[in-house]
Design a protein around this motif. Structure first.
Motif, short mmCIF file in Angstrom:
data_model
loop_
_atom_site.label_atom_id
_atom_site.label_comp_id
_atom_site.label_asym_id
_atom_site.label_seq_id
_atom_site.Cartn_x
_atom_site.Cartn_y
_atom_site.Cartn_z
N PRO A 92 2.00 -12.43 12.23
CA PRO A 92 1.31 -11.40 11.66
C PRO A 92 1.69 -10.03 12.17
N VAL A 93 2.14 -9.09 11.50
CA VAL A 93 2.21 -7.69 11.95
C VAL A 93 1.67 -6.65 11.12
N ASP A 94 0.88 -5.92 12.10
CA ASP A 94 0.22 -4.70 11.55
C ASP A 94 0.97 -3.33 12.05
N LEU A 95 1.76 -2.84 11.45
CA LEU A 95 2.75 -1.84 12.34
C LEU A 95 2.12 -0.65 12.74
N GLN A 96 0.99 -0.18 11.98
CA GLN A 96 0.10 0.94 12.37
C GLN A 96 -0.67 0.58 13.51
N GLN A 97 -1.17 -0.34 13.90
CA GLN A 97 -1.91 -0.74 14.87
C GLN A 97 -1.03 -1.14 16.12
N SER A 98 0.24 -1.85 15.79
CA SER A 98 1.03 -2.36 16.89
C SER A 98 1.69 -0.95 17.56
N LEU A 99 1.71 0.07 16.56
CA LEU A 99 2.25 1.14 17.27
C LEU A 99 1.16 1.96 17.98
N LEU A 100 0.02 1.80 17.70
CA LEU A 100 -1.00 2.22 18.53
C LEU A 100 -1.00 1.77 20.14
N VAL A 101 -0.62 0.35 20.06
CA VAL A 101 -0.51 -0.41 21.48
C VAL A 101 0.85 0.15 22.06
N GLU A 102 1.81 0.18 21.41
CA GLU A 102 3.05 0.83 22.12
C GLU A 102 2.80 2.17 22.46
N GLN A 103 2.35 3.16 21.79
CA GLN A 103 2.06 4.38 22.01
C GLN A 103 1.23 4.64 23.34
N GLU A 104 0.21 3.92 23.44
CA GLU A 104 -0.66 3.95 24.70
C GLU A 104 0.08 3.35 25.73
N HIS A 105 1.08 2.23 25.79
CA HIS A 105 1.65 1.90 26.87
C HIS A 105 2.82 2.97 27.29
N ALA A 106 3.23 3.91 26.24
CA ALA A 106 4.48 4.97 26.98
C ALA A 106 3.41 5.80 27.39
N ALA A 117 10.73 -0.78 33.62
CA ALA A 117 11.09 -1.18 32.18
C ALA A 117 10.98 0.17 31.16
N GLY A 118 11.30 -0.16 30.10
CA GLY A 118 11.33 0.97 28.97
C GLY A 118 10.50 0.48 27.62
N ILE A 119 9.81 1.33 26.82
CA ILE A 119 9.32 1.20 25.75
C ILE A 119 9.26 2.41 24.82
N MET A 120 8.95 1.93 23.58
CA MET A 120 9.27 3.11 22.67
C MET A 120 10.81 3.10 22.17
N VAL A 121 11.25 1.99 22.28
CA VAL A 121 12.65 1.96 21.84
C VAL A 121 13.27 2.36 20.53
N SER A 149 -4.45 8.72 24.16
CA SER A 149 -4.80 9.82 23.29
C SER A 149 -5.42 9.21 22.21
N THR A 150 -5.13 8.10 21.48
CA THR A 150 -5.57 7.47 20.42
C THR A 150 -6.09 6.03 20.48
N CYS A 151 -5.71 5.49 21.64
CA CYS A 151 -6.28 4.16 21.94
C CYS A 151 -6.34 3.86 23.47
N ALA A 152 -7.21 3.32 23.91
CA ALA A 152 -7.29 2.90 25.32
C ALA A 152 -6.42 1.37 25.65
N GLY A 153 -6.24 1.15 26.86
CA GLY A 153 -5.46 -0.14 27.04
C GLY A 153 -5.91 -0.87 28.14
N ILE A 154 -5.85 -2.10 28.37
CA ILE A 154 -5.94 -3.22 29.51
C ILE A 154 -4.59 -3.28 30.17
N HIS A 155 -4.55 -2.90 31.54
CA HIS A 155 -3.21 -3.21 31.91
C HIS A 155 -3.37 -4.03 33.29
N GLY A 156 -3.99 -4.86 33.21
CA GLY A 156 -4.32 -5.77 34.42
C GLY A 156 -5.67 -6.37 34.44
N LEU A 157 -5.74 -7.71 34.41
CA LEU A 157 -7.16 -8.29 34.54
C LEU A 157 -6.82 -9.43 35.50
N THR A 158 -7.42 -9.39 36.73
CA THR A 158 -7.13 -10.30 37.75
C THR A 158 -8.46 -11.08 38.27
#
Length: 273
Positions: A10-24, A57-61, A200-209
């Protein structure tokens, strides 16, 4: 469970973009890390550094059909000179439509499609009781882990680990405090860690060990909940991530839901493959 190279989800493009923008934004925050090369181009955000090969790596391709081949070749040439690896994260919004074929022709391979997941911090969190003997502290000065191994880095006995330590030190030294690191202490011993970035619009988890010998004690859940509480207190409404196969089940239990999948396309130059 994320499949090797299937993007069926399933794809929610709006929320998917939040994850992508936060990673960028997370990529761009590494401008302060010594020896790191950051590019914020109109059609891709990408990073070159001496750390783990997969993080080059690259993102926001968002390549245009007319220039996509030339742009991919430009990135490929730079990463090839770096002699580590090249990766592109392809979200459902990546362009052009034939980009996977262009990457395949250049010997990049889809390693896996990873679930992009989000948790709404205004929702009631799933029930959880932190183990009494566990203490979670936000890391302010990483120097305390120069002689005591940080759970996500390990003892500073290799160049890669020393690079990871210097990266963490540079990011945590910033007045903006957008990068946050938490370590769980079990009876006085570091037993797990989580890295969070406040976008700016979403926080992100980038490593859980959590090292294997400490797993199964609720440490990972405790770290997630502490991170969510702290960013919610900052006024952040959502927190997202790209989940591993193992992590996806845990994050589902902690109130995250899948919004799309990102393909991770990679080529190593260490093995010249």
């Amino acid at each position: 469970m994320p499949s090797a190279c299937s993007e069926t989800s399933p794809v929610d493009l709006q929320q998917s973009l939040l994850v992508e923008q936060e990673h960028a934004e997370w990529f761009l925050a590494e401008r302060v890390v010594p020896g790191t090369e950051i590019h914020k181009d109109r059609d891709v955000t990408w990073i070159v550094h001496a750390g783990a090969a997969w993080r080059n790596a690259g993102i926001m391709v968002r390549l245009s059909p007319s220039s996509a081949e030339r742009r991919i070749d430009t990135l490929l040439a730079r990463y090839q000179r770096h002699r580590r690896g090249m990766a592109l994260w392809l979200s459902p919004s990546a362009t052009p439509s034939n980009i996977t074929g262009l990457l395949t022709a250049r010997r990049l391979r889809c390693q896996k499609y990873y679930p992009a997941m989000i948790r709404n911090l205004a929702d009631r969190p799933p029930s959880f009781q932190q183990p009494k003997e566990l203490v979670i502290r936000r890391v302010i000065d990483p120097e305390e882990f120069r002689n005591t191994a940080h759970p996500a880095i390990g003892p500073l006995t290799t160049p890669l680990r020393r690079t990871a330590f210097e990266r963490l030190r540079a990011l945590l030294s910033q007045p903006s405090a957008r990068t946050r690191d938490y370590v769980a202490w079990l009876n006085g011993t570091p037993a797990g860690a989580i890295e969070v970035f406040v976008g700016s619009t979403c926080a992100g988890i980038h490593g859980l060990t959590v090292p294997e010998r400490y797993q199964g004690r609720g440490i990972a859940s405790a770290l997630i909940e502490r991170a969510c509480i702290d960013v919610r207190d900052l006024g952040v409404e959502r927190i997202g991530l790209l989940a591993s196969t193992e992590g996806q089940r845990l994050y589902l239990r902690r109130g995250f839901h899948e919004v799309s999948r990102f393909g991770y396309w990679y080529r190593s130059f260490q093995r010249d493959c």
